[in-house]
Design a protein around this motif. Structure first.
Motif, PDB file in Angstrom:
ATOM      1  N   ASN A 188       9.194  12.056  -2.520  1.00  0.00           N
ATOM      2  CA  ASN A 188       8.428  10.930  -1.968  1.00  0.00           C
ATOM      3  C   ASN A 188       9.426   9.879  -1.475  1.00  0.00           C
ATOM      4  O   ASN A 188       9.482   8.764  -1.986  1.00  0.00           O
ATOM      5  N   PRO A 189      10.222  10.227  -0.452  1.00  0.00           N
ATOM      6  CA  PRO A 189      11.353   9.380  -0.091  1.00  0.00           C
ATOM      7  C   PRO A 189      11.019   8.261   0.890  1.00  0.00           C
ATOM      8  O   PRO A 189      10.173   8.412   1.774  1.00  0.00           O
ATOM      9  N   PHE A 190      11.671   7.136   0.696  1.00  0.00           N
ATOM     10  CA  PHE A 190      11.713   6.048   1.670  1.00  0.00           C
ATOM     11  C   PHE A 190      13.167   5.612   1.780  1.00  0.00           C
ATOM     12  O   PHE A 190      13.945   5.787   0.835  1.00  0.00           O
ATOM     13  N   LEU A 191      13.539   5.037   2.901  1.00  0.00           N
ATOM     14  CA  LEU A 191      14.925   4.640   3.096  1.00  0.00           C
ATOM     15  C   LEU A 191      15.359   3.628   2.040  1.00  0.00           C
ATOM     16  O   LEU A 191      16.515   3.608   1.621  1.00  0.00           O
ATOM     17  N   ASP A 244       0.854  -1.190   0.000  1.00  0.00           N
ATOM     18  CA  ASP A 244       0.000   0.000   0.000  1.00  0.00           C
ATOM     19  C   ASP A 244       0.893   1.245   0.000  1.00  0.00           C
ATOM     20  O   ASP A 244       1.019   1.957   0.992  1.00  0.00           O
ATOM     21  N   LYS A 245       1.487   1.509  -1.136  1.00  0.00           N
ATOM     22  CA  LYS A 245       2.437   2.608  -1.277  1.00  0.00           C
ATOM     23  C   LYS A 245       2.165   3.305  -2.604  1.00  0.00           C
ATOM     24  O   LYS A 245       1.909   2.650  -3.616  1.00  0.00           O
ATOM     25  N   TRP A 246       2.209   4.622  -2.586  1.00  0.00           N
ATOM     26  CA  TRP A 246       1.981   5.394  -3.811  1.00  0.00           C
ATOM     27  C   TRP A 246       3.310   5.474  -4.554  1.00  0.00           C
ATOM     28  O   TRP A 246       4.070   6.421  -4.420  1.00  0.00           O
ATOM     29  N   CYS A 247       3.594   4.467  -5.347  1.00  0.00           N
ATOM     30  CA  CYS A 247       4.922   4.318  -5.943  1.00  0.00           C
ATOM     31  C   CYS A 247       5.193   5.330  -7.038  1.00  0.00           C
ATOM     32  O   CYS A 247       6.359   5.601  -7.359  1.00  0.00           O
ATOM     33  N   ASP A 248       4.150   5.905  -7.658  1.00  0.00           N
ATOM     34  CA  ASP A 248       4.370   6.842  -8.765  1.00  0.00           C
ATOM     35  C   ASP A 248       3.853   8.243  -8.426  1.00  0.00           C
ATOM     36  O   ASP A 248       3.424   8.992  -9.300  1.00  0.00           O
TER      37      ASP A 248
END
Length: 742
Positions: free
Chosen positions: A448-451, A425-429
């Motif tokens: 839209n950063p993630f580690l 459940d992640k807004w990848c785009d």
């Protein structure tokens, strides 16, 4: 060197020493008429630079010429991450032409981050019981987010390119990268050297900059088991694409979709589609591993004979797995399996270890998925590929799927991927619409950063602007508040989404009411989702109202996010909205899954009372009473789930092993009703490991309506000298996690 936690004067000295250890030189301007105000850094190790000098110099010149970015070549001779980070920071903070991004080419050291799993979307591996290489997160947030402070731990003894760092308790505890970063790292294989592959890639990247190419051909794919196999999610995704790319509504084959159920195996069809020369963007939703894209599951039998063959294949696989793990008595295991499955015939186990059968089974299994070694003769053409999957972006490994995409002879220039596992459940785009308007791909990841999220390839890549009357890169980098307020009424949904984001960045104190207003009036699903996500950073009354509206949102992803946020907030005033979702006849599979997870976190009485009150106005079910009883039973059962397990955390009689197991469960499932007991116990817990783990877990309650209670207790613990320093450090980290200062 550990430079992040030193006093200012000494830190400044070390910065100058670090920069002096690297060769830094800039490319001069080629267009005096066009003023260059921003920069871009190319960081490359000396050996790679010596081997690809012509190509990397040509790439640097292309960035200057076509992107109007003053380009700094940083040749790394140290192999020390701190030196490179210090150099990038200095280049970003300089007065003239500060860098907005960088690319790391070749064997640039890899930061393996520990004690920062809350900065990932899903990664929660036990750092104590798994190898360091597996339980650390390879991340270039070390290089692009200067607000994070780290403590150097050690260099890996087996892989000298791995450097382990711990995120300090005193550091900022959320991501806000100052620059964007891309990686170009290759290996020797397929009859070529890594330098040959990098050189060929750079020539491709330069060629792409010379092209006029609008984003007007898209393919998206859904693999088995992803987001609960929800077709509603994929239907709404296509609608959202028309919001982001309105020019595709009247275009033939502008948006193509492939579902894994279209064929089994689907692989050849997907590969063929990705090799379309005109393809611009491919979004791949599926499960993944470092060298595998998982497309199909095992085939659904279409006849009794096929069902029997499927069972035979399954039991053969079990026997082989048993023997591979050291099992000695294959006949005994066959007997166990036969009895377990209602005395299936022994003949079904025949030939499990015959070479021909093993090879046939292996080929059958391999046909279901895409493997890294297939890129030897498979050349995707999509300029930008988004790999919404676990581990496909494991750039620290010699072989990884993202690398396979960019190093082929096709036109793929950028792949967005994840170095560890990732939330479905992640807004990848998010912000992809701005890339179509000319925004650089690196900005999309920066915002839209993630580690675990990484851009593999050229981060300055962008498409030719389509239907945009301003410079998207300049506006995002330096647009004024007045400019972005005007864009709130833009005809473009993508621009309005960015305007909402910039409104929060530039005028946070006054933005909340505007976000809620736009959520209420917008006809665009992505815009409403953007408003909802931005409101979550406030976690105020406007956010709660948005959640109540969100459970009825017409855009599946916005509705899905609303349900997940309700679970994380836990406010009892949201129970009626959650019960509304649980009482519907035709909820999408993924929203139904998330709703079932959410009701486990609320008290049974609140759920059942809200349901009975809600049911008074429900009259549409064919079997009204039966449906009522089924839903009520589900609410009662789910609400009681994990209650005993949670109670073991603060039960003095339970073992340390059980406590640790159940504390970790609370990371993803915040039991808000148990906060008082958890806080009482964490202050008196006699076992330091349990105490630290529980403090870390309490940091996941960052959206909980009880976070102020947690915050007060952990702050007090962080300042209390009776606790050991590791406990105080974890308490401080949790406090900072709960009190983000955006």
């Amino acid at each position: 060197m550990q430079i992040n936690n030193l006093n200012g004067k000494l830190r400044g000295i070390l910065l100058r020493v670090s920069i002096a250890a690297l060769a830094v030189f800039a490319f001069s301007t080629v267009n005096a008429a066009k003023k260059t105000t921003r920069g871009f850094a190319i960081v490359i190790d000396k050996q790679t630079y010596d081997n690809v000098r012509n190509e990397v110099d040509a790439y640097a010149q292309a960035v200057l010429t076509y992107e109007n970015l003053k380009t700094y070549m940083v040749v790394d001779r140290t192999g020390i991450p701190d030196s490179i980070r210090a150099t990038l920071r200095s280049l970003h903070e300089q007065k003239d032409c500060p860098i907005e991004g960088a690319v790391l080419i070749g064997d640039i050291p890899i930061a393996m981050i520990r004690d920062a799993q809350h900065l990932t979307s899903a990664f929660k591996m036990d750092q104590d019981n798994f190898p360091w290489e597996e339980s650390s997160v390879p991340s270039d947030r070390f290089y692009d987010d200067f607000g994070l402070d780290f403590r150097f731990i050690k260099r890996d003894s087996a892989n000298a390119n791995y450097f382990y760092y711990s995120l300090l308790a005193s550091s900022r505890q959320y991501l806000a990268p100052d620059i964007y970063i891309g990686r170009i790292r290759a290996n020797d294989e397929f009859g070529t050297t890594k330098y040959y592959k990098i050189a060929r890639y750079l020539r491709k990247a330069v060629a792409q900059k010379k092209e006029q190419n609008y984003l007007d051909r898209i393919m998206f794919f859904s693999g088995h088991g992803y987001v609960s196999g929800s077709l509603d999610a994929r239907m709404d995704e296509k609608i959202a694409m028309f919001d982001n790319f309105p020019w595709l509504r009247d275009q033939v084959n502008g948006v193509e979709y492939i579902d894994h159920q279209r064929a089994n195996p689907i692989k050849d069809r997907v590969k063929s589609e990705l090799q379309r020369p005109e393809l611009d963007l491919a979004i791949m939703h599926h499960h993944g591993d470092t060298e595998i894209q998982y497309f199909n599951s095992e085939r659904d039998p279409q006849s009794m004979r096929e069902a029997i063959e499927a069972i035979k294949g399954s039991v053969r696989a079990v026997l082989r797995h048993y023997k591979k793990r050291g099992g000695q008595n294959v006949d005994s295991m066959r007997n166990v399996l036969s009895l377990r499955y209602d005395s299936i015939p022994y003949s079904w186990f025949d030939k499990a270890f015959d070479r021909e059968i093993i090879e046939a089974d292996s080929l059958d299994e391999r046909s279901l998925n895409l493997y890294y070694d297939e890129f030897a003769d498979y050349n995707p053409q999509a300029r930008l590929v988004i790999l919404d999957a676990c581990y496909n972006g494991s750039f620290h490994k010699e072989k990884n799927i993202a690398g396979g995409y960019i190093f082929g002879t096709g036109n793929t220039v950028v792949a967005l991927g994840n170095s560890v596992n990732v939330l479905q459940d992640k807004w990848c785009d998010r912000y992809i619409g701005m890339v179509a308007l000319g925004m650089r791909a690196g900005r999309m990841l920066q915002l839209n950063p993630f580690l675990e999220g990484h851009l593999i390839g050229d981060p300055t890549f962008h498409f030719t602007p389509k239907e945009c009357d301003f410079d998207a890169n300049e506006a995002v980098a330096a647009g004024s508040l007045s400019f972005w307020k005007k864009q709130l009424s833009s005809k473009s949904s993508a621009v309005r989404c960015m305007a909402l984001r910039k409104l929060v960045d530039l005028d946070r104190r006054n933005a909340s009411a505007t976000l809620l207003e736009h959520y209420k009036k917008s006809t665009s699903g992505p815009e409403r989702l953007e408003a909802l996500i931005l409101l979550s950073t406030y976690n105020n009354a406007d956010f709660l109202e948005c959640l109540r509206l969100g459970v009825n949102d017409g855009y599946e992803m916005a509705q899905r996010f609303a349900v997940k946020y309700i679970a994380r907030v836990g406010d009892l005033s949201l129970v009626p909205a959650l019960v509304d979702v649980c009482s519907r006849n035709n909820t999408s599979e993924r929203i139904e899954f998330n709703a079932k997870e959410a009701i486990q976190l609320f008290p049974k009485e609140s759920l059942t009372d809200a349901f009975e009150n809600h049911w008074k106005n429900v009259h549409n079910y064919y079997q009204q009473q039966k449906v009522h009883d089924d839903i009520l039973h589900a609410l009662e059962v789910c609400a009681n789930k994990w209650e005993k397990e949670t109670a073991t955390v603060y039960d003095d009689s339970s073992s340390v092993r059980r406590k640790l197991m159940n504390v970790r469960y609370l990371r993803n499932n915040q039991k808000h009703a148990h906060v008082s007991q958890l806080l009482d116990y964490v202050q008196r817990c006699p076992d330091e490991k349990v105490q630290i783990t529980l403090l870390e877990t309490l940091g996941w309650f960052d959206l909980s309506y009880r976070r102020s209670e947690i915050s007060a207790v952990v702050k007090k613990m962080s300042e209390d000298g009776k606790y050991p320093q590791p406990v105080r450090d974890e308490a401080l980290k949790t406090y900072n996690r709960l009190n983000k200062k955006y």
